[in-house]
Enzyme design. Structure first.
Site, PDB file in Angstrom:
ATOM      1  N   PRO A  85       0.822  -1.218   0.000  1.00  0.00           N
ATOM      2  CG  PRO A  85      -0.956  -1.619   1.471  1.00  0.00           C
ATOM      3  CD  PRO A  85       0.375  -2.185   1.031  1.00  0.00           C
ATOM      4  CE1 TYR A  86       6.135   5.374   1.255  1.00  0.00           C
ATOM      5  CE2 TYR A  86       7.377   3.522   0.357  1.00  0.00           C
ATOM      6  CZ  TYR A  86       7.265   4.871   0.638  1.00  0.00           C
ATOM      7  OH  TYR A  86       8.280   5.725   0.292  1.00  0.00           O
ATOM      8  CB  ALA A  87       5.026   0.705  -3.214  1.00  0.00           C
ATOM      9  CB  THR A 117       0.391   5.975  -1.188  1.00  0.00           C
ATOM     10  OG1 THR A 117       1.727   5.900  -0.687  1.00  0.00           O
ATOM     11  CG2 THR A 117      -0.544   5.138  -0.339  1.00  0.00           C
TER      12      THR A 117
END
Length: 326
Positions: free
Chosen positions: A140-142, A144
């Site tokens: 999810p971080y990547a 975003t």
């Protein structure tokens, strides 16, 4: 020239601010202090608040009409946390960034440098990537970061703002003058875990040893944070003449996590034990960058070695409690 740095009281943002000052660029800091440290903004024009606060953004530009660009470093960045809390990560990294861009356009700011991430790439067969490589964010971080880049492309196509995305690889080290460094007591990345193991006298857990790399551990491009900061200064200086929207920032050399641990043991005054563990959620094999574009368009290349980054991290660690009081 002044520049607004969001997240400017954090690890990377504060180092960028120091590099700007050394280059004669005045940094104006905006930070919510969710992870940033007030101490890192001392002696600088500092606004405590959220990037989505339109009234605050208006006030900053009203009080600093000489701001010519924004360096957007504010973000949540811990991969396992993003797996556990994807809603929080999308809100902080995407929704609030969209709000920020709206506020910038309203205030006539036409230049933004975006702190992106190499974690959005799909590694090539040789584990190297360049700016044209396929994207395949695995956390999810990547995602975003990838979503933000797509959003910027759509906005810049019709709105009076240009966005340059700097895709960082893996920052390590500290300001060589020891003004700032990692603000977190327990950072989650590999070098932070090695330092924690070193301090506590426990083994370092090498997570993931079955990747298709020379020694089975993940591979990274570890770039010194000061090199990263100097690249931002180069991008600010050359922003108007750039004809690209994405630049990778790395050393151009791959280092496996096991190699990093071996280098750590060469630099530190006592070795850490290495134990092998399964992969964590969100872990990926990794990659390293080809650096020709950054060298050509920014006139920049990394100067510090991985060993320098380890050495400066350990030096900062000795000073951290004294500087931050915790």
């Amino acid at each position: 020239m002044s520049v607004l740095i969001t997240g400017g009281a954090g690890y990377i943002g504060s180092t960028v601010a120091s590099a700007c000052e050394e280059a004669g660029i005045v940094p104006v800091i905006l930070d919510s202090l969710v992870t940033g440290r007030r101490e890192f903004a001392e002696g600088r024009e500092f606004y405590e608040g959220d990037i989505a606060d339109g009234e605050l953004i208006d006030r900053i530009f009203r009080e600093h009409p000489d701001i010519e660009a924004v360096v957007h470093c504010a973000a949540l960045i811990v991969v396992p946390d993003s797996v556990a809390d994807p809603i929080g990560y999308y809100e902080a990294n995407v929704v609030k960034t969209l709000d920020l861009v709206k506020h910038l356009i309203r205030n006539g700011c036409e230049r933004m440098i975006f702190s992106s991430s190499a974690s959005i790439y799909a590694p090539g067969d040789d584990l190297t990537v360049d700016e044209g490589s396929a994207l395949d964010p695995q956390s999810p971080y990547a995602r975003t970061k990838a979503v933000c880049e797509g959003m910027f492309a759509d906005i810049a196509a019709t709105q009076p703002i240009r966005v340059l995305s700097l895709r960082y690889f893996n920052p390590i080290g500290a300001d060589p003058k020891m003004r700032t460094g990692l603000q977190l007591a327990r950072p989650s990345h590999a070098l932070g875990k090695m330092i924690q193991a070193y301090e506590e006298g426990v083994p370092f857990e090498l997570t993931g040893v079955d990747y298709a790399t020379p020694d089975g551990s993940g591979i990274r491009d570890y770039i010194h944070v000061w090199d990263l900061a100097e690249a931002h200064v180069a991008a600010l200086r050359r922003f108007d003449e750039l004809d690209v929207s994405v630049i990778n920032l790395g050393t151009g050399q791959g280092t496996t996590v096991r190699e990093l641990a071996e280098l750590f043991n060469e630099v530190a005054d006592r070795p850490i034990e290495i134990v092998e563990r399964d992969r964590r959620p969100g872990d990926v094999i990794g990659s390293y960058t080809r650096v020709e574009l950054a060298e050509r368009v920014l006139g920049w290349k990394a100067r510090y070695s991985v060993a320098d980054g380890i050495r400066h991290s350990l030096e900062w660690r000795e000073l951290r409690a004294e500087r931050l009081g915790a």
